[in-house]
Design an enzyme around this catalytic site. Sequence first.
Site, mmCIF file in Angstrom:
data_model
loop_
_atom_site.group_PDB
_atom_site.id
_atom_site.type_symbol
_atom_site.label_atom_id
_atom_site.label_comp_id
_atom_site.label_asym_id
_atom_site.label_seq_id
_atom_site.Cartn_x
_atom_site.Cartn_y
_atom_site.Cartn_z
ATOM 1 N N HIS A 131 0.730 -0.828 0.170
ATOM 2 C CA HIS A 131 -0.417 -0.055 0.110
ATOM 3 C C HIS A 131 0.847 1.529 -0.051
ATOM 4 O O HIS A 131 0.331 2.222 -0.566
ATOM 5 C CB HIS A 131 -0.978 0.352 1.468
ATOM 6 C CG HIS A 131 -1.694 -1.066 1.462
ATOM 7 N ND1 HIS A 131 -2.818 -1.373 2.150
ATOM 8 C CD2 HIS A 131 -2.310 -1.948 0.014
ATOM 9 C CE1 HIS A 131 -3.887 -1.816 1.831
ATOM 10 N NE2 HIS A 131 -3.799 -2.448 0.845
ATOM 11 N N LYS A 168 -8.357 -1.465 3.368
ATOM 12 C CA LYS A 168 -7.486 -1.671 4.782
ATOM 13 C C LYS A 168 -7.056 -2.428 4.836
ATOM 14 O O LYS A 168 -7.241 -3.637 4.335
ATOM 15 C CB LYS A 168 -9.351 -1.111 5.913
ATOM 16 C CG LYS A 168 -9.184 -2.809 5.307
ATOM 17 C CD LYS A 168 -10.891 -2.793 6.415
ATOM 18 C CE LYS A 168 -12.205 -4.182 6.202
ATOM 19 N NZ LYS A 168 -12.084 -3.661 4.167
ATOM 20 N N ARG A 170 -17.144 -11.599 15.577
ATOM 21 C CA ARG A 170 -16.625 -11.421 14.531
ATOM 22 C C ARG A 170 -15.999 -12.665 13.770
ATOM 23 O O ARG A 170 -14.220 -12.772 13.643
ATOM 24 C CB ARG A 170 -15.796 -10.516 13.768
ATOM 25 C CG ARG A 170 -15.666 -10.310 12.488
ATOM 26 C CD ARG A 170 -15.138 -8.418 11.965
ATOM 27 N NE ARG A 170 -16.225 -7.746 12.612
ATOM 28 C CZ ARG A 170 -17.093 -6.994 11.693
ATOM 29 N NH1 ARG A 170 -17.646 -7.268 10.780
ATOM 30 N NH2 ARG A 170 -17.744 -6.613 12.006
ATOM 31 N N ASP A 214 -6.857 -9.176 9.956
ATOM 32 C CA ASP A 214 -7.593 -9.480 8.428
ATOM 33 C C ASP A 214 -9.285 -9.353 9.123
ATOM 34 O O ASP A 214 -9.884 -8.504 8.771
ATOM 35 C CB ASP A 214 -7.843 -10.987 8.266
ATOM 36 C CG ASP A 214 -7.809 -11.472 7.183
ATOM 37 O OD1 ASP A 214 -9.071 -10.677 6.315
ATOM 38 O OD2 ASP A 214 -9.223 -12.267 7.869
#
Lengths: 346, 346, 346, 346
Positions: free
Chosen positions: B80, B98, B155, B170
Amino acid sequence: MSASVIGIGLVGYGYWGPNLARASTETEGCRLAAVADFSEQARARAAKRHPGIALHAHWRELIADAAVDAVVIATPVHTHFDIALAALKAGKHVLVEKPMTRSAQEAAILIEEAARRSRVLMVDHTFVYTPAVQKIRDLMVEGVLGDVFYYDSTRINLGLFQTDVNVIWDLAVHDLAILDFLMGCTPSAISATGARHVAGRPENTAHLTLYYPSGTIAHLNVNWLAPVKIRRTLIGGSRRMVVWDDLEPSEKIKVYDRGVTVAGNAEQLRDILVSYRSGDMWSPQLSSREALLTEMEHFAACIRENAVPLTDGRSGLDVVSMLESASLSLAERGRPVEFENLRRAS
Amino acid sequence: MSASVIGIGLVGYGYWGPNLARASTETEGCRLAAVADFSEQARARAAKRHPGIALHAHWRELIADAAVDAVVIATPVHTHFDIALAALKAGKHVLVEKPMTRSAQEAAILIEEAARRSRVLMVDHTFVYTPAVQKIRDLMVEGVLGDVFYYDSTRINLGLFQTDVNVIWDLAVHDLAILDFLMGCTPSAISATGARHVAGRPENTAHLTLYYPSGTIAHLNVNWLAPVKIRRTLIGGSRRMVVWDDLEPSEKIKVYDRGVTVAGNAEQLRDILVSYRSGDMWSPQLSSREALLTEMEHFAACIRENAVPLTDGRSGLDVVSMLESASLSLAERGRPVEFENLRRAS
Amino acid sequence: MSASVIGIGLVGYGYWGPNLARASTETEGCRLAAVADFSEQARARAAKRHPGIALHAHWRELIADAAVDAVVIATPVHTHFDIALAALKAGKHVLVEKPMTRSAQEAAILIEEAARRSRVLMVDHTFVYTPAVQKIRDLMVEGVLGDVFYYDSTRINLGLFQTDVNVIWDLAVHDLAILDFLMGCTPSAISATGARHVAGRPENTAHLTLYYPSGTIAHLNVNWLAPVKIRRTLIGGSRRMVVWDDLEPSEKIKVYDRGVTVAGNAEQLRDILVSYRSGDMWSPQLSSREALLTEMEHFAACIRENAVPLTDGRSGLDVVSMLESASLSLAERGRPVEFENLRRAS
Amino acid sequence: MSASVIGIGLVGYGYWGPNLARASTETEGCRLAAVADFSEQARARAAKRHPGIALHAHWRELIADAAVDAVVIATPVHTHFDIALAALKAGKHVLVEKPMTRSAQEAAILIEEAARRSRVLMVDHTFVYTPAVQKIRDLMVEGVLGDVFYYDSTRINLGLFQTDVNVIWDLAVHDLAILDFLMGCTPSAISATGARHVAGRPENTAHLTLYYPSGTIAHLNVNWLAPVKIRRTLIGGSRRMVVWDDLEPSEKIKVYDRGVTVAGNAEQLRDILVSYRSGDMWSPQLSSREALLTEMEHFAACIRENAVPLTDGRSGLDVVSMLESASLSLAERGRPVEFENLRRAS
């Protein structure tokens, strides 16, 4: 002591006590002989439901009662030690509510006293006697799950704020007792975080991570201030995984034939090393037998046969030690606390 | 740069890139001008779906392409920084996947470069643009929830093992981006625990606790090795509480009129101080608009109006800083890491 | 006709047509040769997604197109008959959307024409090709369920009001196609009830009961005006029972080892004659393959091998006959209609 | 009869009787005076739980007992008529288990007798006294739902096979009682279908459709042979819709702001005539008060104030009439039976 029938003396007839009283009367080989409670109202309620039993205003009288062979203690935590010690010294067997004591030190003294007098000392870790936890233990022992990677529990609801103990001592204690039974050893370190949201009250939300020597990691999420009630535990193994939802009426345990397969050949490309396995799910039928009755029968059997209970003083001590370590870590925002009262897997 | 239409150049046409490409073509005022990818197959797929666009084997060519006004970066994290920096230096606007960069240091350099050249630098924190998160933000800003006590997210699923980043980078990155938006400030300390269960792979299960100056505590439970998929967040406030279940098709957000009421009179008995409130539940209808389209429109509007995006470089830096602190704590079994790049609530 | 590749001509590029077009392009041995639609906009959409195909304003042109070997019909029900008949007469194979035709009479004519010309005539009963329905069929054929007592389906949601057909022709048609496949025979009688709640519109809620010669009873509950979406079918057998929830992402089929056991001894007391059996539940892993692709492959294979499709003209006729009988009963508030086009279990 | 305390005499101490006994003791202004049961074991159980009450082997003795002011009947259906008639003739008030009698004719005789003697005759339609049904009634009366389009209930589980009554008399009776309360009138016609799957036993699965003069259609799905337990009712109105799931612990009632909007202008295109409305959902907090206590209080209040109960003899007669009509239709595979004992909405 009568050869055939064990006289049960119950100390504390508040929230949980009536259940223990009922279980005593429904257990073969036991009879409810006496109840002690400081509250006159509580004694009146006990008398109405169990006519004919002896009633005592003070637990010292109950311990002195010759009709009492075993003392069951269902009082606030800070009183467990004095009552249990006095009962053991009087030659009574003891079943004490969880957490066993305020400190590991107190627990160790009770264990020693019980050993010296050859009395049964058992802790009321009720969940250990549920068909669900027994089934999970079976799945682990029989190798169905493979290596246990993690135990991840969520135990939250809009609960009663306690005044003297925090949410760890109130809710996480259940998982710690279950873990003590399932793992057969203590963790090597504990990290705990949490917060209090009502000024002047103990912590109402907390998260514990337990590191086990085997590599298993356990995580507990407990909360008194949740809008919904959740009682769900995931157990991830190398061969299979379990979801245990204790609020499910008929499918509490689901066993998933899912996981990862790791190729042994390090020469292979990285993407091939870990592949996924997704198979059937299976939900075993569980007995609907009440855990408390199973537990009370076990207590009676241990007394008759001079045997060591599944949830003996050592289990109680383990759990209290974990609670102490977790409280220490909680006060320091998660700093890991090495576990001192280490018990190794047998 | 054309006054009316922004030429989008997309770098990386792998897993997420095609979605960004599609969103570019569906956003008014934008057109997909070019795609760059090292893989010939990827370029062929892009050409098939988007005939007429320019294709580049190297991102440097795309940046040099005069038809490209804004560069969208959907490549692995470690690339990035180089791509974004080159694009900014070439006077392009940048939307970067992201997490923004590998390190806070890199993020700070990009922010500086964008400021110097007055270019828009935006991070693809997609969840911030979902109707659910927007609704939660509204409920907080309008005081519907009262003081926010906690944010508790689970999550987990049977997920793809990454080779270079762990489960925090992640999965937890989503919650950190959401928290950055909802809280409007950074935490003061982070504790993280976790474990790796596949040798040679990064951590596959982790738990983060974030301590905020306001007393809010956030907890994230992320796991690549769960038999079931869960995307559920509880937000507890002094006035109301929210359950956000992102897998619910039509009732993602439920607002509970539940909580505790604390009496102010310290003279009262302890039991009266905290009482319970249990009221209605309400599930607001949410827009079904796709977040990525909302986000792309916002990017285009910021370019046209020279405005600061909701998820600007600073948000990206905050999230990367949190990931760094969490990784540090994780390596030390939960030892709390004080947060250095502190941003205060405005 | 090319020996290797079947040229598909699609008539109707509205709601479902684009899916059939995509499936044609993704099926080995097929290619999308042409699309016909009266709407210029629809043709433009088809051209954009499938550059290079022939476009026709009228389906008669498409049927006359030499590049078309098989005609796929995705137009309103009342047009199916004319298009299919013309296609068959032109020597084309036909795959027609469900319901096959407006009436059983029309269906019979198409079956006869296809037979005369040795063309494949197939009906798009998509659910028959889903992994869930295939699994249920296997469980029945292998005797896992025992005798099938009942099939009980709920198929409701807030749905699009149709202008020309009622909720039976729109929603119950799915279950009738599934039943035709699972049972392998037609019912002997049908009773249907329902109501219209919007003046001038067809019935929006209906309930069908189908009586099978074997004693199996099927019940369908369909509704366009429900606040929640439900797609759940229970199948009760003498040995095991199935719950099929088509909205479950990963556990669509659950097989319950539950039922009643009937003692054969009539001398026993009445209460002993019927006892309960409650055992494990098992959820088989299902393939995630898209049904439409399986179906399109099957269509191509039937054309190549001159074979009879699973969902042939006879299935289409059965379903249309059931729809006709149900409509008749519905108009008379449930009066049972004897089934005339009876097909017996083979 | 004592001015202050009503002496309750309970006939039948089997499955449901003990609940009525307990409710009698917990209701202010009532006392449990006597219990009658043919079974010595049942009487012994009653004596143990309620020391001090009179015990009778035959219900005729209980009716003759001067301490009994009101007779509560919890015996098999075929005995209701004789006991209730004798009790009324002896000047006692009567609360009778549902279904009220074997036939509408019997019910009419009891109503007449109660009227002649100015005694309270009430039927134990317990669901009418639940907070959920009361809330639904409020929503209807206040116009929140608009015109009621349909009532659609699923009431299934693996249930006890009855020997003398079919699943309609056992399970559908609940919904018929609820409908009688909610609608305030009887249907004009009933169609019922169903099947028996155990030879020599009554029907174990059935489906009822009730046509109301207002256009409302009610549908009941009852089943003793389902692998899972479902208690869910949908109520669709022109303004809002309700989902009532009685197994939900804390969100039994959900009110959806969803439906269709019909444009009045018939000149408009067909697609514009019916459009969809999809809004918020709201789940009102319900009281957790036990229905049986509310009902028993209501019985006592009606006796004291000489008032007509919510669930009076007429309600009992309506429900029995519907059961008779449904049974008739069931035997003829759904042929609609016009409803004779028509009661119009007041």
